[in-house]
Design a protein around this motif. Structure first.
Motif, PDB file in Angstrom:
ATOM      1  N   UNK A 159       0.844  -1.184   0.000  1.00  0.00           N
ATOM      2  CA  UNK A 159       0.000   0.000   0.000  1.00  0.00           C
ATOM      3  C   UNK A 159       0.876   1.228   0.000  1.00  0.00           C
ATOM      4  N   UNK A 160       0.363   2.318  -0.529  1.00  0.00           N
ATOM      5  CA  UNK A 160       1.074   3.591  -0.521  1.00  0.00           C
ATOM      6  C   UNK A 160       0.590   4.419   0.665  1.00  0.00           C
ATOM      7  N   UNK A 161       1.522   4.892   1.492  1.00  0.00           N
ATOM      8  CA  UNK A 161       1.170   5.681   2.662  1.00  0.00           C
ATOM      9  C   UNK A 161       2.009   6.959   2.679  1.00  0.00           C
ATOM     10  N   UNK A 162       1.673   7.944   3.524  1.00  0.00           N
ATOM     11  CA  UNK A 162       2.520   9.135   3.663  1.00  0.00           C
ATOM     12  C   UNK A 162       3.929   8.759   4.075  1.00  0.00           C
ATOM     13  N   UNK A 169       6.993   0.295   9.293  1.00  0.00           N
ATOM     14  CA  UNK A 169       6.630  -0.812   8.398  1.00  0.00           C
ATOM     15  C   UNK A 169       7.849  -1.344   7.636  1.00  0.00           C
ATOM     16  N   UNK A 170       7.643  -2.498   6.972  1.00  0.00           N
ATOM     17  CA  UNK A 170       8.578  -2.948   5.957  1.00  0.00           C
ATOM     18  C   UNK A 170       8.316  -2.178   4.680  1.00  0.00           C
ATOM     19  N   UNK A 171       9.377  -1.679   4.039  1.00  0.00           N
ATOM     20  CA  UNK A 171       9.243  -0.783   2.896  1.00  0.00           C
ATOM     21  C   UNK A 171       9.903  -1.409   1.671  1.00  0.00           C
ATOM     22  N   UNK A 172       9.249  -1.234   0.506  1.00  0.00           N
ATOM     23  CA  UNK A 172       9.707  -1.821  -0.751  1.00  0.00           C
ATOM     24  C   UNK A 172      10.609  -0.843  -1.500  1.00  0.00           C
ATOM     25  N   UNK A 203       1.871  -4.939   3.460  1.00  0.00           N
ATOM     26  CA  UNK A 203       0.589  -4.755   4.144  1.00  0.00           C
ATOM     27  C   UNK A 203      -0.089  -6.046   4.599  1.00  0.00           C
ATOM     28  N   UNK A 204       0.683  -6.999   5.031  1.00  0.00           N
ATOM     29  CA  UNK A 204       0.089  -8.107   5.765  1.00  0.00           C
ATOM     30  C   UNK A 204      -0.394  -9.307   4.984  1.00  0.00           C
ATOM     31  N   UNK A 205      -0.085  -9.382   3.678  1.00  0.00           N
ATOM     32  CA  UNK A 205      -0.416 -10.560   2.878  1.00  0.00           C
ATOM     33  C   UNK A 205       0.806 -10.926   2.050  1.00  0.00           C
ATOM     34  N   UNK A 206       1.140 -12.218   2.014  1.00  0.00           N
ATOM     35  CA  UNK A 206       2.347 -12.680   1.340  1.00  0.00           C
ATOM     36  C   UNK A 206       2.047 -13.992   0.620  1.00  0.00           C
ATOM     37  N   UNK A 243       7.636  -9.912  -6.640  1.00  0.00           N
ATOM     38  CA  UNK A 243       6.766  -8.809  -7.037  1.00  0.00           C
ATOM     39  C   UNK A 243       5.954  -8.286  -5.849  1.00  0.00           C
ATOM     40  N   UNK A 244       5.581  -7.033  -5.961  1.00  0.00           N
ATOM     41  CA  UNK A 244       4.642  -6.421  -5.036  1.00  0.00           C
ATOM     42  C   UNK A 244       3.332  -6.211  -5.776  1.00  0.00           C
ATOM     43  N   UNK A 245       2.240  -6.525  -5.110  1.00  0.00           N
ATOM     44  CA  UNK A 245       0.914  -6.352  -5.705  1.00  0.00           C
ATOM     45  C   UNK A 245       0.177  -5.252  -4.950  1.00  0.00           C
ATOM     46  N   UNK A 246      -0.264  -4.237  -5.664  1.00  0.00           N
ATOM     47  CA  UNK A 246      -1.006  -3.142  -5.041  1.00  0.00           C
ATOM     48  C   UNK A 246      -2.464  -3.561  -4.927  1.00  0.00           C
ATOM     49  N   UNK A 247      -2.944  -3.653  -3.701  1.00  0.00           N
ATOM     50  CA  UNK A 247      -4.292  -4.155  -3.436  1.00  0.00           C
ATOM     51  C   UNK A 247      -5.344  -3.147  -3.882  1.00  0.00           C
ATOM     52  N   UNK A 248      -6.305  -3.627  -4.643  1.00  0.00           N
ATOM     53  CA  UNK A 248      -7.429  -2.804  -5.081  1.00  0.00           C
ATOM     54  C   UNK A 248      -8.553  -2.970  -4.069  1.00  0.00           C
TER      55      UNK A 248
END
Length: 287
Positions: A159-162, A169-172, A203-206, A243-248
């Protein structure tokens, strides 16, 4: 490419941020409207086609086992009184669908996942952090599994956050992107704001390949003095597709009190039988 049949749920945490509520009740059993957090995560896993749920538990977590067990007295009483038996459907997973493993020491998320190594075996597997409530249709893991079937390898939900919030968090470290998929070049656990490679957080899913268990076998303690899953995943980058997947959809951080309250309000407003009264109460309260 092997299918994702197994999921690990690390649920051994003490839930100290919700004391005294979690003194006797596991935080994963706290309800959002009328369903516990762990049930939302299991429902998401089942929607994605996952067949076996592996719960890594600790002391005082027997309520989770009871929740997914058959309650003969309750079912008999509900049947005799003509109650809606469908309310219990999500809690009945069937023989062999639930496995429980004990994490005896609080050594971190990486250690909790490693505790499930014998059950995971040589298969790729999913990980769900129930504190992170991912709300959308289709669910977060279903979106990830669909993407995994195209690219394989390892995958994390992001997820994208400020940027000022990334140090929690863990950051990509992102590479090239294609729609909702982004190449992962690196991972950093809880970096200082000025050192963060992006504002994309795990964000908590792998979905991970079984080789991560061999990395965790010799993983040393990292941030916070704990064995960090992020550190182990970082070592696999470059060895396998990642890969990272951006959750919709929408994410609620139910590990925090504010996030938990937001989840209750948002889901209540989606329920036809609750929405009108809840909305009216909220407006009155704000006025």
């Amino acid at each position: 490419m092997k299918p994702i049949r197994k999921a690990v749920f690390p649920v051994a945490g003490l839930g100290t941020r919700f004391l005294p509520a979690t003194k006797a009740v596991p935080k994963e059993m706290l309800p959002v409207v009328d369903k516990p957090l762990i049930q939302y995560a299991v429902d998401e896993a089942r929607e994605a086609g996952i067949e076996q749920m592996i719960f890594v538990t600790g002391r005082g977590k027997s309520a989770i086992e009871d929740h997914f067990d058959i309650a003969y007295e309750l079912q008999t009483t509900m049947g005799e009184r003509g109650k809606d038996m469908d309310l219990l459907d999500g809690t009945r997973l069937g023989p062999g669908a639930c496995v429980y493993v004990r994490q005896q020491e609080p050594l971190g998320l990486g250690h909790a996942i490693w505790c499930a190594r014998d059950i995971v075996g040589d298969e790729p597997f999913a990980i769900f952090l129930p504190d992170e409530m991912m709300h959308g249709s289709p669910g977060c893991m279903k979106q990830m599994v669909d993407a995994y079937e195209k690219v394989g390898g390892n995958m994390i939900s992001v997820l994208e956050i400020p940027r000022e919030a990334v140090s929690s968090y863990g950051v990509v470290d992102p590479g090239t992107s294609d729609g909702n998929l982004t190449e992962v070049k690196g991972l950093v656990e809880k970096p200082a704001v000025e050192d963060a490679p992006s504002n994309l957080i795990v964000s908590g899913r792998y979905i991970l390949q079984p080789e991560v268990m061999r990395v965790l076998e010799t993983q040393e303690a990292g941030a916070g003095g704990e064995i960090q899953l992020t550190d182990a995943m970082a070592k696999m980058i470059g060895q396998q597709p990642f890969h990272a997947h951006i959750f919709d959809g929408e994410r609620f951080d139910c590990g925090s009190k504010v996030g938990y309250l937001k989840a209750n309000l948002a889901l209540a407003l989606e329920r036809p039988e609750l929405a009108k009264e809840v909305r009216a109460f909220a407006v009155d309260l704000l006025n």
